[in-house]
Design a protein around this motif. Structure first.
Motif, PDB file in Angstrom:
ATOM      1  N   VAL A 351     -15.335  -0.093  -2.679  1.00 61.42           N
ATOM      2  CA  VAL A 351     -14.413   0.962  -2.261  1.00 61.42           C
ATOM      3  C   VAL A 351     -13.017   0.786  -2.839  1.00 61.42           C
ATOM      4  CG1 VAL A 351     -15.704   1.442  -0.151  1.00 61.42           C
ATOM      5  CG2 VAL A 351     -13.831  -0.194  -0.076  1.00 61.42           C
ATOM      6  N   PHE A 352     -12.608  -0.451  -3.111  1.00 57.77           N
ATOM      7  CA  PHE A 352     -11.283  -0.662  -3.685  1.00 57.77           C
ATOM      8  C   PHE A 352     -11.284  -0.537  -5.211  1.00 57.77           C
ATOM      9  CE2 PHE A 352     -10.414  -2.701   0.437  1.00 57.77           C
ATOM     10  CZ  PHE A 352      -9.203  -2.088   0.734  1.00 57.77           C
ATOM     11  N   SER A 353     -12.456  -0.373  -5.811  1.00 58.18           N
ATOM     12  CA  SER A 353     -12.522  -0.202  -7.263  1.00 58.18           C
ATOM     13  C   SER A 353     -12.138   1.214  -7.684  1.00 58.18           C
ATOM     14  CB  SER A 353     -13.935  -0.515  -7.771  1.00 58.18           C
ATOM     15  OG  SER A 353     -14.840   0.503  -7.373  1.00 58.18           O
ATOM     16  N   LYS A 354     -12.220   2.178  -6.750  1.00 60.12           N
ATOM     17  CA  LYS A 354     -11.879   3.581  -6.997  1.00 60.12           C
ATOM     18  C   LYS A 354     -12.838   4.268  -7.970  1.00 60.12           C
ATOM     19  CE  LYS A 354      -8.036   2.981  -4.618  1.00 60.12           C
ATOM     20  NZ  LYS A 354      -7.914   3.449  -3.230  1.00 60.12           N
ATOM     21  N   GLU A 355     -13.880   3.590  -8.408  1.00 55.97           N
ATOM     22  CA  GLU A 355     -14.779   4.176  -9.397  1.00 55.97           C
ATOM     23  C   GLU A 355     -15.799   5.121  -8.780  1.00 55.97           C
ATOM     24  OE1 GLU A 355     -16.632   1.305 -11.879  1.00 55.97           O
ATOM     25  OE2 GLU A 355     -14.769   0.228 -12.331  1.00 55.97           O
ATOM     26  N   PHE A 356     -15.990   5.043  -7.475  1.00 51.28           N
ATOM     27  CA  PHE A 356     -17.052   5.817  -6.842  1.00 51.28           C
ATOM     28  C   PHE A 356     -16.515   6.840  -5.843  1.00 51.28           C
ATOM     29  CE2 PHE A 356     -18.554   1.579  -7.916  1.00 51.28           C
ATOM     30  CZ  PHE A 356     -19.640   1.863  -8.732  1.00 51.28           C
ATOM     31  N   GLY A 357     -15.225   7.110  -5.922  1.00 54.61           N
ATOM     32  CA  GLY A 357     -14.639   8.070  -4.994  1.00 54.61           C
ATOM     33  C   GLY A 357     -14.184   7.409  -3.705  1.00 54.61           C
ATOM     34  N   GLY A 403      -8.593  10.280   6.262  1.00 54.16           N
ATOM     35  CA  GLY A 403      -7.762   9.713   5.204  1.00 54.16           C
ATOM     36  C   GLY A 403      -8.581   9.349   3.989  1.00 54.16           C
ATOM     37  N   ASP A 404      -7.895   9.004   2.893  1.00 51.01           N
ATOM     38  CA  ASP A 404      -8.602   8.572   1.687  1.00 51.01           C
ATOM     39  C   ASP A 404      -8.233   7.157   1.281  1.00 51.01           C
ATOM     40  OD1 ASP A 404      -6.043   8.991   0.858  1.00 51.01           O
ATOM     41  OD2 ASP A 404      -6.522  10.506  -0.660  1.00 51.01           O
ATOM     42  N   ASN A 405      -7.356   6.516   2.050  1.00 46.52           N
ATOM     43  CA  ASN A 405      -6.963   5.144   1.746  1.00 46.52           C
ATOM     44  C   ASN A 405      -7.808   4.155   2.533  1.00 46.52           C
ATOM     45  OD1 ASN A 405      -5.551   6.186   4.119  1.00 46.52           O
ATOM     46  ND2 ASN A 405      -4.598   4.149   4.208  1.00 46.52           N
ATOM     47  N   TRP A 406      -8.081   3.010   1.928  1.00 46.25           N
ATOM     48  CA  TRP A 406      -8.831   1.938   2.587  1.00 46.25           C
ATOM     49  C   TRP A 406      -7.893   0.787   2.909  1.00 46.25           C
ATOM     50  CZ3 TRP A 406     -13.914   1.890   4.105  1.00 46.25           C
ATOM     51  CH2 TRP A 406     -14.710   2.968   3.675  1.00 46.25           C
ATOM     52  N   LEU A 407      -8.144   0.122   4.022  1.00 44.97           N
ATOM     53  CA  LEU A 407      -7.417  -1.066   4.444  1.00 44.97           C
ATOM     54  C   LEU A 407      -8.376  -2.250   4.442  1.00 44.97           C
ATOM     55  CD1 LEU A 407      -5.808   0.501   7.659  1.00 44.97           C
ATOM     56  CD2 LEU A 407      -4.906   0.601   5.331  1.00 44.97           C
ATOM     57  N   LEU A 408      -7.837  -3.444   4.288  1.00 43.99           N
ATOM     58  CA  LEU A 408      -8.667  -4.651   4.321  1.00 43.99           C
ATOM     59  C   LEU A 408      -8.254  -5.504   5.512  1.00 43.99           C
ATOM     60  CD1 LEU A 408     -10.918  -6.027   2.586  1.00 43.99           C
ATOM     61  CD2 LEU A 408      -9.110  -7.487   1.662  1.00 43.99           C
ATOM     62  N   ALA A 433      -4.823  -2.839  -2.095  1.00 47.22           N
ATOM     63  CA  ALA A 433      -5.596  -3.854  -2.809  1.00 47.22           C
ATOM     64  C   ALA A 433      -6.330  -3.168  -3.954  1.00 47.22           C
ATOM     65  CB  ALA A 433      -6.582  -4.547  -1.875  1.00 47.22           C
ATOM     66  N   PHE A 434      -6.751  -3.953  -4.936  1.00 45.31           N
ATOM     67  CA  PHE A 434      -7.583  -3.395  -5.997  1.00 45.31           C
ATOM     68  C   PHE A 434      -8.631  -4.418  -6.407  1.00 45.31           C
ATOM     69  CE2 PHE A 434      -3.997  -5.290  -8.262  1.00 45.31           C
ATOM     70  CZ  PHE A 434      -4.596  -5.975  -9.329  1.00 45.31           C
ATOM     71  N   SER A 435      -9.760  -3.891  -6.869  1.00 50.78           N
ATOM     72  CA  SER A 435     -10.887  -4.731  -7.285  1.00 50.78           C
ATOM     73  C   SER A 435     -10.696  -5.168  -8.725  1.00 50.78           C
ATOM     74  CB  SER A 435     -12.200  -3.956  -7.153  1.00 50.78           C
ATOM     75  OG  SER A 435     -12.385  -3.514  -5.836  1.00 50.78           O
ATOM     76  N   VAL A 436     -11.124  -6.376  -9.027  1.00 55.38           N
ATOM     77  CA  VAL A 436     -10.986  -6.909 -10.377  1.00 55.38           C
ATOM     78  C   VAL A 436     -12.024  -7.998 -10.587  1.00 55.38           C
ATOM     79  CG1 VAL A 436      -9.292  -8.671  -9.699  1.00 55.38           C
ATOM     80  CG2 VAL A 436      -9.315  -7.799 -12.039  1.00 55.38           C
ATOM     81  N   GLU A 437     -12.469  -8.145 -11.811  1.00 58.41           N
ATOM     82  CA  GLU A 437     -13.356  -9.252 -12.164  1.00 58.41           C
ATOM     83  C   GLU A 437     -12.523 -10.312 -12.866  1.00 58.41           C
ATOM     84  OE1 GLU A 437     -17.085  -8.476 -13.929  1.00 58.41           O
ATOM     85  OE2 GLU A 437     -17.512  -6.706 -12.707  1.00 58.41           O
ATOM     86  N   LEU A 438     -12.364 -11.443 -12.208  1.00 57.48           N
ATOM     87  CA  LEU A 438     -11.554 -12.539 -12.738  1.00 57.48           C
ATOM     88  C   LEU A 438     -12.408 -13.475 -13.580  1.00 57.48           C
ATOM     89  CD1 LEU A 438      -9.570 -13.374  -9.482  1.00 57.48           C
ATOM     90  CD2 LEU A 438      -8.760 -12.027 -11.435  1.00 57.48           C
ATOM     91  N   LYS A 439     -11.766 -14.059 -14.599  1.00 60.36           N
ATOM     92  CA  LYS A 439     -12.462 -15.030 -15.440  1.00 60.36           C
ATOM     93  C   LYS A 439     -11.587 -16.266 -15.619  1.00 60.36           C
ATOM     94  CE  LYS A 439     -15.204 -11.637 -18.001  1.00 60.36           C
ATOM     95  NZ  LYS A 439     -15.665 -11.179 -19.337  1.00 60.36           N
TER      96      LYS A 439
END
Length: 512
Positions: A351-357, A403-408, A433-439
C-alpha cells in the motif's frame, strides 16, 4: 474444557466412603497410575478427578484438600512442560495454542474451585478445630496461588478479566487473617520455597498493578517471576499512607485500583500497596543488565535467559510499579471513525508503494472502529477478533474511511473485553512512508543482488536520519544500505536497531 472429563458425580452419592479419593490407599494408587508419557491424557484424568470432588457431597474438607493437593502436585511437572511449549514454540498454530491455553487455564480454574470448596469447613472452628488449625494456612495459600495462576493465564490471552477472581482472592485472605494465619509460612508446589497466604495475595495484586497488556506472553511470564523475586520489598498494609499507590477492598469483587480513585468510605477490609524497596532493587538490576551484566543466579526465571531479554520487562515493571506510575503523555480525544487495517510488512509494502492505487484489490482488510485518538496513536474497538495475527507488536497499515492516505502503526496494547470484542492501543509510527527495495552498498554486482523490501518512515525522525522497517534479521550495524533516489543512489548508514520482532525490525539510519 478437557476432552475426557470423567462424569463421576453419580458414582459417589453414598458420601465420602463411596469416593475413591477419600481412601488414602486408593488415592495413592490413582496418582501413581496417571499416564507418565502423555501430559495431555494425564491432565485430562486429573481434571476428571477434580470435577468429581466438586460433584460429591459428604467428603470432609481435610480429605478433599488432601486429594486436591496430591493431584495438584502430580500435575505440576506436566503443566510446566506444556507451559514451556506454549511460551517457546515459534509460530504456534492457533488451534494448538488454544488447546494448550485451555488445558492450563482450565486446570487452575478447577483447582481453585476445589480448594475454595474446602474453605467454609476449614474455617469452622466449632466443627473441626484441629483440622482447621493446620489446614487453613496451606489451603488459603494454595487457593490464592491457583487464582493467581488463573489471572496469569487470562492475561496470556489479554482477558477478558473476571472480577470473581478478586472476590475469591479476598475471601481467602480475609479468612486467613481472621484465623491469624495470613503470614504463616507454608510450602506449595511451584512456589520456589516458603510462602504464605498474604505473600500469594500480594504477588497477585502486584501482577495486576503492573498492567501487563502491553507485554508478550513470555514477557508476562518473566514479569511474574521477577515480581516473585522482589516480592519482599513491596509494602502491603491495612493503613493507607500518603505514598500508597493502589488500594483494594477484600470484600468486593473488584481488582486493585490506583489511589487516584480513593475509596469513598474507609472500611476494615481495605488494603493498601506501595512499591517500597522493590522499585529501587528492580532499577538496580535493570541498570546492571543494561551495562551488559549477567542475570543473577538467585533469580528463578524457570530457565536460562540473556539479560537483553529481561531489559524490556524490567523497564516495564520499573515504570508501572514506580512510586508515581506513568501518566498518559498525550491527551485523548473521543471520536468514532472506521479504519481499514492491513497487517504485516508485506501488505504495508504494497500500500505504501503507490503502484496499486489507494486500496489495492485482493488484500484481506479488517475494519476497526477508532474511538479515541491522541498525538501518539489510536485506541480501537474490534467487534470481530482476527484469528491468527493480532498480538502485541503487530505491524499495521491503516487508512481512515473516506481517505486515501495510509498510516503505519504498531499494536502496543491488547485487551479482550469478551470472546468477540477486543480493545487495542496502536502507536503511530509514521503518517508518511514509502516502500523501497534496499541493497547492501558493498554488493559487487549491484543489479544481481535481491532487494530488501522495506519501508522508509519520513516523519518522527532525528535530524539527518530516517527510520526503516525491515524484514526480520536484515539489520547489520556493519553494513550500509542504499536505494535509487532520482539520478543517484541514496546511502543509509546504520545507527541502531530500535525494535526487533519475529515479523520485522525497526532501525535508525543516517542519511549518507
Amino acid at each position: 474444557m478437557f476432552d475426557k472429563v470423567a462424569k463421576l458425580g453419580g458414582l459417589f452419592a453414598q458420601g465420602s466412603h463411596g469416593h475413591p479419593l477419600a481412601d488414602p490407599r486408593e488415592l495413592r494408587r490413582i496418582v501413581a497410575e496417571l499416564p507418565k508419557d502423555n501430559a495431555f491424557k494425564a491432565l485430562d484424568e486429573i481434571a476428571g478427578w477434580l470435577e468429581s470432588l466438586l460433584a460429591s457431597d459428604g467428603i470432609p474438607a481435610d480429605r478433599v484438600y488432601e486429594a486436591a493437593q496430591q493431584l495438584d502436585e502430580a500435575a505440576q511437572p506436566l503443566l510446566k512442560r506444556l507451559t514451556r511449549e506454549y511460551l517457546h514454540t515459534p509460530r504456534l498454530p492457533r488451534n494448538e495454542e488454544k488447546r494448550l491455553w485451555s488445558i492450563n487455564c482450565g486446570f487452575w480454574t478447577l483447582a481453585a474451585a476445589v480448594y475454595e470448596r474446602c474453605l467454609p469447613e476449614a474455617d469452622d472452628k466449632g466443627r473441626a478445630p484441629e483440622s482447621a488449625k493446620w489446614l487453613l494456612p496451606a489451603l488459603s495459600a494454595r487457593l490464592i496461588s491457583a487464582y493467581g495462576a488463573r489471572l496469569k493465564w487470562e492475561q496470556f490471552h489479554y482477558g477478558p478479566s473476571h472480577n470473581d477472581v478478586w472476590r475469591g482472592l479476598g475471601q481467602a485472605l480475609l479468612l486467613a487473617e481472621q484465623a491469624g494465619v495470613a503470614g504463616k509460612p507454608v510450602a506449595i508446589p511451584g512456589g520456589g520455597g516458603s510462602t504464605s497466604p498474604q505473600q500469594e495475595y500480594v504477588k497477585a495484586m502486584v501482577f495486576q498493578a503492573a498492567s501487563m497488556d502491553s507485554l508478550l506472553p513470555l514477557e508476562i511470564e518473566l514479569a511474574e517471576r521477577l515480581i516473585a523475586h522482589f516480592l519482599s520489598g513491596f509494602i502491603f498494609s491495612a493503613n493507607g499512607e500518603h505514598d500508597s499507590v493502589y488500594w483494594v477492598d477484600l470484600a468486593q469483587s473488584q481488582p486493585p485500583l490506583r489511589m487516584a480513585r480513593m475509596p469513598n468510605v474507609a472500611v476494615p477490609t481495605q488494603r493498601f500497596f506501595k512499591p517500597g524497596n522493590a522499585h529501587g532493587a528492580m532499577l538496580e538490576l535493570l541498570g546492571s543488565l543494561e551495562r551488559g551484566g549477567d542475570v543473577p543466579a538467585e533469580i528463578n526465571l524457570g530457565g536460562q535467559y540473556y539479560g537483553k531479554t529481561l531489559v524490556p520487562v524490567l523497564r516495564h515493571l520499573t515504570a508501572y510499579l514506580a512510586p508515581v506510575p506513568p501518566q498518559r503523555r498525550h491527551d485523548r480525544h473521543r471520536v468514532k471513525h472506521r479504519m481499514s487495517v492491513l497487517n504485516g510488512l508485506i501488505n504495508a509494502f504494497v500500500v505504501f508503494s503507490k503502484e496499486f492505487g489507494g486500496r489495492p484489490a485482493g488484500l484481506q482488510m479488517e475494519s476497526w472502529v477508532v474511538d479515541n485518538v491522541s498525538r501518539g496513536g489510536f485506541g480501537a474497538v474490534l467487534s470481530d477478533i482476527p484469528a491468527e495475527w493480532l498480538k502485541i507488536g503487530a505491524l499495521v497499515a491503516m487508512q481512515p474511511e473516506g481517505g486515501d492516505n495510509w498510516l503505519l502503526g504498531v499494536v502496543r496494547r491488547y485487551h479482550r473485553e469478551s470472546d468477540k470484542e477486543a480493545r487495542v492501543g496502536i502507536e503511530a509510527l509514521a503518517r508518511q512512508a514509502f516502500s523501497v527495495e534496499l541493497k547492501p552498498r558493498t554488493a559487487s554486482s549491484y543489479a544481481a543482488v535481491a532487494g530488501i523490501p522495506s519501508l522508509i518512515l519520513q516523519d518522527g525522525n532525528e535530524a539527518g536520519e530516517v527510520r526503516v522497517v525491515l524484514p526480520p534479521a536484515s539489520f547489520d550495524l556493519r553494513e550500509s544500505l542504499e536505494y535509487p533516489a532520482g539520478d543517484r543512489l541514496q546511502q543509509l548508514v546504520p545507527v541502531a536497531l530500535v525494535e526487533q520482532t519475529a515479523d520485522y525490525e525497526l532501525a535508525r539510519y543516517r542519511l549518507g
